[in-house]
Design an enzyme around this catalytic site. Structure first.
Site, short mmCIF file in Angstrom:
data_model
loop_
_atom_site.label_atom_id
_atom_site.label_comp_id
_atom_site.label_asym_id
_atom_site.label_seq_id
_atom_site.Cartn_x
_atom_site.Cartn_y
_atom_site.Cartn_z
N GLU A 1 0.85 -1.19 0.00
CA GLU A 1 0.00 0.00 0.00
C GLU A 1 0.88 1.23 0.00
OE1 GLU A 1 -3.12 0.46 2.92
OE2 GLU A 1 -3.61 -1.68 2.88
N ASN A 2 0.62 2.11 -0.94
CA ASN A 2 1.24 3.43 -0.97
C ASN A 2 0.37 4.30 -1.86
OD1 ASN A 2 3.83 5.08 -2.73
ND2 ASN A 2 3.29 5.54 -0.62
#
Length: 470
Positions: free
Chosen positions: A366-367
């Site tokens: 996740e980013n």
């Protein structure tokens, strides 16, 4: 910065979504309510039992019915992998049934078939901020040791069924966030500050044991399966060079590293003994638990949204928003529309710190950053999103050059969905716009943003196009 940019040939580019934020179809085909349904206003809202009649996640972005069209778009972007989560109550509606819900299994059969048809690999998160609501109400969530067996039954059902189609598995999403959002992460009711730390760490211990045991099961079923833990990551900077601030930085870091230490090293770290003693925390840990914890993960996955600071001087506590927990404001960083600190270099720092500590492969699962997009004549011009991802991906490349082993990168989230923290649609993360607003109005039609073509080119060029400024 290097003139020529080339990511590893086997680098897994893609995106990540969560069932409770996109699927909708809350009670369709035999599914039961989840803890996410009891948080209609997000993790910062009050728990609603029974769930309200109307809330955004009830429909989400209707991924449950529209997944074929959405996968077609992801395939057009050249995705190598998609991280999805399984809705646990779609498989065991109440969590304590003896047999799974076949309609729920069929849905994931069809979803995975569609991904494989488009040559998109699959990463599955077994528990992503939702569990059968019944387990929270009837058993008290993860503070009850019985949850270990309920989880193992569910997780084993999934791995046995999909081991030939799914190589990468995550046991719990952002497991360290249980400390900050107990109902969201562990089905424990109450205001986080008012919940006894002993209860929270006991619940986390039960999750550790469950994670280790399903890792053992997975490896016995197929030694090629890759099982990872998932940590909400944030490098922490000492606000000043005062020794007290540096010590505070170490103590703050350990509150996160503790979760990786147990998953990777198979035992509780020594520094937690002092913390438990000083906070009157006495966990029930059996001899068998200590044996079970030795079944360790194959890789570490992280979410990264912002960095944090640490200071022992309470008068310097100027806080701003983080992913779920608030952070101390860094005077050298800018803020997003929602108050998140934007720090691309923090991702490189975090990757290096974790790899230096563990020497295990890392996966950025996740980013991203939420922005307020504007749809005009069917177009969304989002150079701010392109710039955000470009700057972060360049730091991933620098970490690779540093010698860090990074398996892949899945952006959060490639398509707009309902945010977890406040249950909003206007917090838009995606390369694909979904026509729905915070009131639940809209056609649910999908539109490609300018960033769609940009990310497509990044993947197609295996990162080489990152050197081109927008």
């Amino acid at each position: 910065m290097h003139n020529e940019i080339q990511f590893p040939n086997n680098f897994l580019w893609g995106g990540a979504i969560a069932a409770n934020q996109c699927e909708g179809a809350v009670l369709e085909d035999g599914k039961g309510y989840s803890t996410a349904d009891a948080l209609p206003d997000g993790v910062f809202g009050d728990v609603s039992i029974p769930p309200k009649e109307n809330y955004l996640k009830r429909i989400g972005i209707d991924f449950y019915h529209k997944y074929k069209d959405d996968i077609e778009l992801l395939s057009e972007m050249n995705f190598k992998i998609l991280r999805v989560s399984i809705a646990w109550p779609r498989i065991y509606p109440n969590g304590d049934e003896k047999t799974p819900n076949e309609a729920g299994l069929k849905y994931y059969d069809d979803l995975f078939h569609e991904l494989i048809k488009h040559n998109i690999a699959i990463m599955v998160t077994l528990s992503h901020y939702e569990m059968p609501l019944n387990l929270a109400i009837k058993y008290g969530g993860w503070k009850n040791r019985k949850l270990i067996d309920f989880y193992l039954k569910y997780a084993k059902t999934m791995i046995e069924r999909y081991k030939d189609r799914v190589k990468y598995w995550l046991t719990f999403n952002e497991i360290n966030m249980t400390l900050h959002a107990p109902f969201n992460g562990a089905g424990i009711q109450g205001v986080p500050e008012d919940i006894n730390r002993n209860i929270l760490y006991q619940a986390i211990h039960h999750q550790f044991v469950a994670s280790a045991l399903i890792t053992k099961v997975a490896h016995e079923l197929d030694s090629n399966l890759q099982i990872g833990c998932m940590i909400a990551g944030a490098p922490i900077y000492a606000l000043t060079s005062k020794p007290d601030d540096v010590l505070e930085k170490i103590n703050r870091e350990r509150k996160t590293l503790f979760f990786a230490d147990v998953h990777v090293r198979g035992k509780y770290p020594n520094y937690m003994n002092r913390y438990f003693e000083e906070n009157n925390i006495h966990l029930e840990i059996t001899d068998q638990d200590l044996v079970d914890l030795k079944h360790t993960v194959d890789f570490i996955s992280i979410s990264y949204y912002a960095s944090d600071c640490a200071t022992a001087d309470k008068s310097k506590y100027i806080t701003t928003r983080g992913n779920i927990a608030s952070t101390i404001k860094n005077p050298y960083l800018t803020l997003s529309d929602w108050g998140y600190q934007i720090d691309p270099k923090g991702l490189r720092i975090l990757l290096n710190e974790l790899y230096d500590r563990y020497q295990l492969p890392l996966f950025i699962v996740e980013n991203g950053m939420a922005f307020k997009d504007k749809l005009e004549n069917g177009k969304i011009h989002d150079p701010y999103r392109i710039n955000f991802f470009r700057e972060h991906l360049l730091q991933v490349y620098e970490a690779l050059q540093d010698g860090v082993e990074v398996l892949g990168y899945t952006s959060w989230a490639p398509i707009d969905l309902v945010s977890n923290s406040e249950c909003q649609m206007e917090k838009r993360y995606g390369f694909i716009y979904v026509d729905r607003n915070d009131k639940g109005e809209g056609s649910l039609k999908r539109f490609k943003k300018d960033s769609f073509d940009w990310y497509k080119e990044v993947i197609q060029s295996n990162g080489q196009s990152l050197k081109s400024k927008i």
